[in-house]
Design a protein around this motif. Structure first.
Motif, PDB file in Angstrom:
ATOM      1  N   GLN A 694     -11.058  14.145   3.801  1.00 18.37           N
ATOM      2  CA  GLN A 694     -12.443  14.424   3.433  1.00 18.37           C
ATOM      3  C   GLN A 694     -13.161  13.137   3.067  1.00 18.37           C
ATOM      4  O   GLN A 694     -14.358  12.962   3.369  1.00 18.37           O
ATOM      5  CB  GLN A 694     -12.471  15.408   2.251  1.00 18.37           C
ATOM      6  CG  GLN A 694     -13.880  15.856   1.844  1.00 18.37           C
ATOM      7  CD  GLN A 694     -14.531  16.722   2.899  1.00 18.37           C
ATOM      8  OE1 GLN A 694     -13.952  17.704   3.349  1.00 18.37           O
ATOM      9  NE2 GLN A 694     -15.742  16.358   3.313  1.00 18.37           N
ATOM     10  N   THR A 905      -6.400  16.986  -3.904  1.00 19.53           N
ATOM     11  CA  THR A 905      -6.694  18.090  -2.991  1.00 19.53           C
ATOM     12  C   THR A 905      -7.553  17.591  -1.833  1.00 19.53           C
ATOM     13  O   THR A 905      -8.154  16.517  -1.886  1.00 19.53           O
ATOM     14  CB  THR A 905      -7.446  19.227  -3.704  1.00 19.53           C
ATOM     15  OG1 THR A 905      -8.724  18.756  -4.143  1.00 19.53           O
ATOM     16  CG2 THR A 905      -6.648  19.760  -4.877  1.00 19.53           C
ATOM     17  N   THR A 907      -9.915  19.482   1.725  1.00 19.07           N
ATOM     18  CA  THR A 907     -10.317  20.680   2.451  1.00 19.07           C
ATOM     19  C   THR A 907      -9.901  20.518   3.899  1.00 19.07           C
ATOM     20  O   THR A 907     -10.356  19.594   4.588  1.00 19.07           O
ATOM     21  CB  THR A 907     -11.837  20.900   2.361  1.00 19.07           C
ATOM     22  OG1 THR A 907     -12.212  21.019   0.983  1.00 19.07           O
ATOM     23  CG2 THR A 907     -12.236  22.160   3.108  1.00 19.07           C
ATOM     24  N   GLU A 912      -8.883  24.783   0.803  1.00 14.28           N
ATOM     25  CA  GLU A 912      -8.491  23.732  -0.117  1.00 14.28           C
ATOM     26  C   GLU A 912      -6.971  23.724  -0.257  1.00 14.28           C
ATOM     27  O   GLU A 912      -6.354  24.757  -0.539  1.00 14.28           O
ATOM     28  CB  GLU A 912      -9.132  23.928  -1.486  1.00 14.28           C
ATOM     29  CG  GLU A 912      -8.821  22.764  -2.435  1.00 14.28           C
ATOM     30  CD  GLU A 912      -9.448  22.912  -3.809  1.00 14.28           C
ATOM     31  OE1 GLU A 912     -10.258  22.064  -4.188  1.00 14.28           O
ATOM     32  OE2 GLU A 912      -9.104  23.906  -4.497  1.00 14.28           O
ATOM     33  N   TYR A 914      -3.408  21.273  -1.608  1.00 15.05           N
ATOM     34  CA  TYR A 914      -2.945  20.203  -2.477  1.00 15.05           C
ATOM     35  C   TYR A 914      -2.111  19.214  -1.657  1.00 15.05           C
ATOM     36  O   TYR A 914      -1.328  19.613  -0.789  1.00 15.05           O
ATOM     37  CB  TYR A 914      -2.134  20.762  -3.637  1.00 15.05           C
ATOM     38  CG  TYR A 914      -2.995  21.464  -4.657  1.00 15.05           C
ATOM     39  CD1 TYR A 914      -3.424  20.796  -5.805  1.00 15.05           C
ATOM     40  CD2 TYR A 914      -3.397  22.780  -4.471  1.00 15.05           C
ATOM     41  CE1 TYR A 914      -4.231  21.431  -6.738  1.00 15.05           C
ATOM     42  CE2 TYR A 914      -4.207  23.422  -5.397  1.00 15.05           C
ATOM     43  CZ  TYR A 914      -4.619  22.741  -6.528  1.00 15.05           C
ATOM     44  OH  TYR A 914      -5.423  23.369  -7.443  1.00 15.05           O
TER      45      TYR A 914
END
Length: 990
Positions: A694, A905, A907, A912, A914
């Motif tokens: 991300q 974390t 996405t 979402e 970990y």
């Protein structure tokens, strides 16, 4: 308790022991018994000084590694021995595996040592106290290749743990590694060694023989060595064969995307079997097309979903649109058989002959010589993507050759894969040393009994290298065709053009015909020659006596000539290797002239709180042809302020003149594919696919970034990026550095024990580096994006969003700093029934490891994966008659990248998850038993006894670390890559 838990428990106990006391190593400090004997030991020149003295009186810290200890741990390679020392293990090292997977100095298959993580160019390697010439292939040859000297020729290795340019010259910035060969002998010895992982692949074998003879006036010895490391493939281990996402849900359960065809986590290795599609403005379209090789894709996804009908081409039978949502991404092909067949640990074969001898010319003069001949062969296999562009539908040009079966007016980019991506190297290395040494006889003069030494050294590395290439003019002939090219002659390669349907499923899967391979592929061959010649002379002895003892002195000169000539293959020089940078001829030379001096001054002796206080001074003046002049110095204090307790401290400066390739790399411009250099291409789709982070996606979209924000559908189509690379002759300045070491040493006489703790700090200024094609990725993955100065080293067009130019010349950057604490200790005890027990080890705790790519951009990787704060080695030995048992532990501390990444974390596909971004404390244990008879010995053992794996990490493209499969791909975990392995070593003397 499982084996892995037991391993961690035992290793953790050892780590606690190391932290609680001054950790344990073979330090050059005597045990109680040895202390008593040192008065009778002849004074010799030891690593860290040219003044004749006993090794236990040096102010500089020296760590000693013995070949015998390495054998007991199942190590048969000089590189493994050095890279697992605590002075090297705390930072990334160039192993033969690493150099075969990434672009590194010395070329594929090279193995070097970098002390303190400051780079192999800043670690000086000596062979029997004399500078050893570099070896390797390609233009980046500058450091000593540890393949050159087999471990069987070693007696021990001295590692000087502070800077020493004033004593040994350029490159001795982080320290000095002195490889010391065997001792005189009458007779010979034959040795055979073999080690094999329990799972197969990565076996090693070694056969060596030595013979020596001592005469009345001299001696000689000769040794021969054959070594082979067998290839280990990525598919040989399940933890390296599939790059699954390795992500988790909030409860700690695996949350990887599952491939419904296998019921297992989807592999995200190199994608294959795909055709990308664009509209007539070259805007990216959702997903990509994949051929149904197994005939079952229709069970999981539609050919094209109704929601996208009319927005993408109508594919021919057998092709399905994938990668536009979660289910279609789960069935993307990401684990071709080529992946399992590519090299993880390369095949390496070495042949070595080493001879040395001496002859007494007169009572006070001796001639000596050394000859080292080595051949290294190494090879690797890999695979890669390649692509072109074509018109679809009505734009295609003819049945059987084009893409008329793809409906609609679109642009296509078929992206096949191929295993035509192998490389090989053969490096022939020769080194010859000849000299005369002796002592002066001049009673009444201060020169009486002074020792002198004058010698000449010549080394030559001659390396041939080959690489599979894809011909650029052949690929270009297939792009945007509207007519047949059959029969045309390619302008550069001279190949006769043939028509190829790149969207043919077999072609996409890498199953090319012989005719296609002959047209598209070739093998490029280059050659690198590096020569070094120098003459050096020095003398040393005692000047006069002070109340505390005699003043020792040494002075000398050094004149050296280095020359490199790297001639890449004709295909590379003509810029006709598709997807690869062109390269010109790197040719140049350097001349270095130096004078140096050293003093050892006893200040106080046998006084309260000054049982011994000595001062050492050294200085060197250096003049180079390309970088001007420099002076360096070093000051050392050795203070025994309590009986058996002394403080040692050194401070000084060092420097490194730019390496030949950094100066003379041929100024060249190359045209790098946008998809090769730009991490922001199709970042929106890649984020959906779960192949980028991300943070990378956010940086690409950031309107304050270079050229403004990059659209999520940016496809990189159009002209390539122009990469400017070259040496910095006339612009580069020498690197300068300062080093400080202060330590305490305790050698009590009432117990056979010694311990030392040393604080070190090294800071380099004006460091030389080039980011080259990595520049764009370094910007978008930077913690300081978009203000990182590296983002100014390339130009992104604001209109097209393509990368226009990249600057890759060698430049001086701001600084690099490393500081920490070394712990060393040793204890030995003779038991009442005649047995002997000993424990020794070493540990390093780094306090800082940072680099400034530019003055206002600090990169601190300490504690991140590949850069552990704590590393340690521990050896326990028990001797009973002819039997010797050794338990050894290599320890690597916890590392983590959560702080660097900024989150735990991410996405992925709208979910979402970990991340696993840390490597736990790891301990690799080995155990061996040796039996010594009168004329033979046998040693057998098991390395990585508990079958410890490399840490398993999230494999998304985070820009934080490298992985292979789901395993951390760093030099610290080589033993884990092999897995548990057995070894045996048999020797016979005669």
């Amino acid at each position: 308790m499982g084996l892995l838990n037991a391993s961690a428990l035992v290793g953790g106990a050892f780590a606690t022991l190391m932290a609680a006391a001054p950790a344990m190593a073979q330090e050059t400090q005597p045990t109680a018994a040895e202390t008593e004997a040192t008065s009778e030991v002849e004074e010799i020149v030891v690593t860290g000084s040219r003044i004749p003295r006993n090794e236990y009186t040096s102010a500089s810290p020296v760590q000693v590694l013995t070949a015998q200890n390495a054998q007991a741990r199942g190590l048969s390679d000089t590189a493994q021995l050095l890279q697992q020392s605590t002075l090297a293990a705390g930072s990334p090292q160039v192993t033969s595996t690493i150099s075969s997977s990434f672009v590194t100095d010395g070329g594929p298959g090279a193995a070097t040592v970098s002390l303190r993580g400051l780079g192999a160019n800043r670690t000086l390697v000596l062979l029997n106290g004399r500078r050893a010439g570099p070896a390797g292939t390609r233009g980046g040859v500058s450091a000593f290749d540890l393949n050159v000297l087999p471990q069987s020729a070693l007696s021990r290795v001295d590692i000087l743990k502070d800077g020493a340019s004033s004593i040994y010259g350029s490159d001795a910035v982080a320290g000095v590694v002195n490889l010391i060969t065997g001792v005189e002998q009458d007779g010979g010895e034959l040795t055979a060694y073999y080690t094999a992982p329990f799972e197969g692949g990565g076996e090693q074998m070694n056969f060596s023989g030595t013979f020596g003879k001592t005469f009345e006036r001299g001696s000689f010895s000769i040794s021969g060595d054959y070594y082979k490391q067998f290839e280990q493939l990525q598919g040989d281990r399940d933890y390296t064969s599939c790059a699954a996402q390795y992500v988790f849900d909030a409860q700690g359960n695996r949350a990887d995307r599952i491939d419904p065809r296998t019921g297992k986590p989807a592999c995200l290795d190199l994608l294959w079997g795909h055709v990308w599609a664009y509209d007539n403005t070259f805007a990216s379209l959702p997903g990509r097309f994949q051929y149904d090789y197994d005939g079952d894709l229709g069970n999981y996804i539609p050919t094209v979903p109704g929601s996208l009908a009319g927005q993408v081409p109508v594919p021919p039978p057998g092709f399905y649109l994938v990668g536009y949502d979660g289910p279609s991404t789960a069935v993307m092909n990401g684990n071709h058989p080529f992946d399992d067949e590519q090299t993880l640990i390369p095949e390496v074969e070495r042949y070595t002959v080493f001879a040395e001898g001496k002859y007494q010319l007169t009572e006070h003069a001796e001639a000596y010589a050394e000859v080292l001949l080595n051949r290294r062969k190494s090879s690797t296999k890999g695979y890669r993507q390649f692509w072109n562009y074509a018109y679809a539908g009505d734009w295609s040009y003819g049945a059987g050759y084009g893409y008329e079966s793809w409906g609609g007016d679109y642009l296509l980019s078929p992206t096949p894969i191929t295993n035509h991506n192998s490389a090989s190297q053969q490096v022939d290395y020769a080194r010859v040393v000849g000299g005369v040494r002796g002592d002066f006889v001049d009673p009444g003069s201060f020169l009486n009994d002074w020792k002198w030494d004058v010698f000449f050294q010549y080394s030559r590395s001659d390396g041939d290298y080959t690489a599979d290439v894809i011909l650029k003019d052949a690929v270009d002939s297939q792009s945007y065709r509207t007519d047949s090219c059959a029969g045309e002659i390619m302008a550069v390669s001279g190949r006769t053009c043939i028509d190829i349907n790149w969207a043919d499923p077999d072609f996409l899967a890498g199953n090319l015909t012989d005719e296609q391979r002959a047209f598209l592929f070739d093998v490029d061959k280059g050659n690198t020659v590096y020569e070094q010649a120098y003459i050096e002379g020095f003398m040393g002895g005692e000047l006069f006596d002070l109340p505390a003892g005699p003043i020792g002195a040494a002075l000398g000169f050094h004149v050296r000539h280095d020359e490199i000539n790297d001639v890449p293959g004709e295909i590379t020089r003509s810029a006709n290797a598709w997807g690869s940078s062109s390269a010109g001829i790197t040719q140049g030379s350097e001349r270095t002239a130096e004078i140096f001096t050293e003093l050892s001054i006893p200040v106080l002796k046998d006084m309260p709180f000054a049982y011994g206080l000595d001062l050492s001074l050294s200085g060197r003046m250096t003049n180079t042809k390309t970088s001007g002049s420099a002076s360096t110095y070093k000051v050392g204090v050795n203070w025994e302020f309590l009986p058996d307790v002394r403080m040692r401290a050194t401070t000084g400066t060092s420097f490194r003149a730019p390496a030949l390739f950094e100066l003379y790399l041929a100024d060249q411009s190359s045209f790098a594919s946008q998809r090769t250099v730009d991490p922001c291409i199709n970042w929106q789709q890649n984020l959906t696919d779960g192949t980028i982070s991300q943070r990378l996606a956010d940086n690409c979209a950031n309107p304050n970034g270079p050229g403004g924000g990059v659209p999520g559908t940016h496809n990189g189509a159009g002209s390539s990026a122009t990469l400017f690379e070259g040496g910095g002759l006339g612009q580069l300045e020498p690197e300068t550095s300062t080093a400080h070491v202060i330590g305490l040493v305790w050698t009590p006489k009432f117990i056979n024990f010694s311990a030392a703790v040393d604080y070190f700090e090294i800071e380099i200024e004006d460091q030389v580096t080039s980011l080259g094609s990595r520049t764009v990725s370094a910007c978008y993955l930077s913690d300081n994006f978009p203000t990182d100065p590296v983002c100014s080293q390339f130009v992104r067009n604001e209109g097209t969003h393509r990368i226009d130019t990249i600057s890759g010349k060698f430049i001086n950057i701001a600084e690099q700093t490393n500081r920490g604490i070394d712990f060393t200790a040793r204890y030995a005890h003779d038991l009442p029934w005649g047995d002997r027990f000993s424990i020794d080890g070493q540990a390093t705790w780094q306090l800082e490891s940072r680099e400034a790519l530019f003055a206002d951009n600090i990169v601190d990787t300490l504690g991140e994966v590949g850069n552990p704060q704590f590393v340690g080695n521990l050896n326990l030995q028990y001797e009973r008659g002819p039997w010797t048992g050794v338990w050894a532990v290599q320890m690597i501390g916890h590392q983590g990248n959560y702080a660097s990444y900024g989150s735990d974390t991410a996405t992925v596909g709208g979910q979402e998850v970990y991340l696993k971004l840390d490597a736990p404390f790891t301990a690799f244990h080995s155990f061996s038993v040796r039996y010594d008879a009168e004329s033979w010995s046998i040693l057998a053992g098991v390395a990585n006894l508990f079958d410890e794996l490399p840490p398993q990490l999230t494999t998304l493209n985070l820009g934080e670390f490298s992985t292979v499969g789901t395993s951390a791909f760093t030099s610290q975990y080589t033993e884990g890559m092999y897995g548990r392995r057995g070894f045996v070593r048999i020797s016979k003397s005669f």
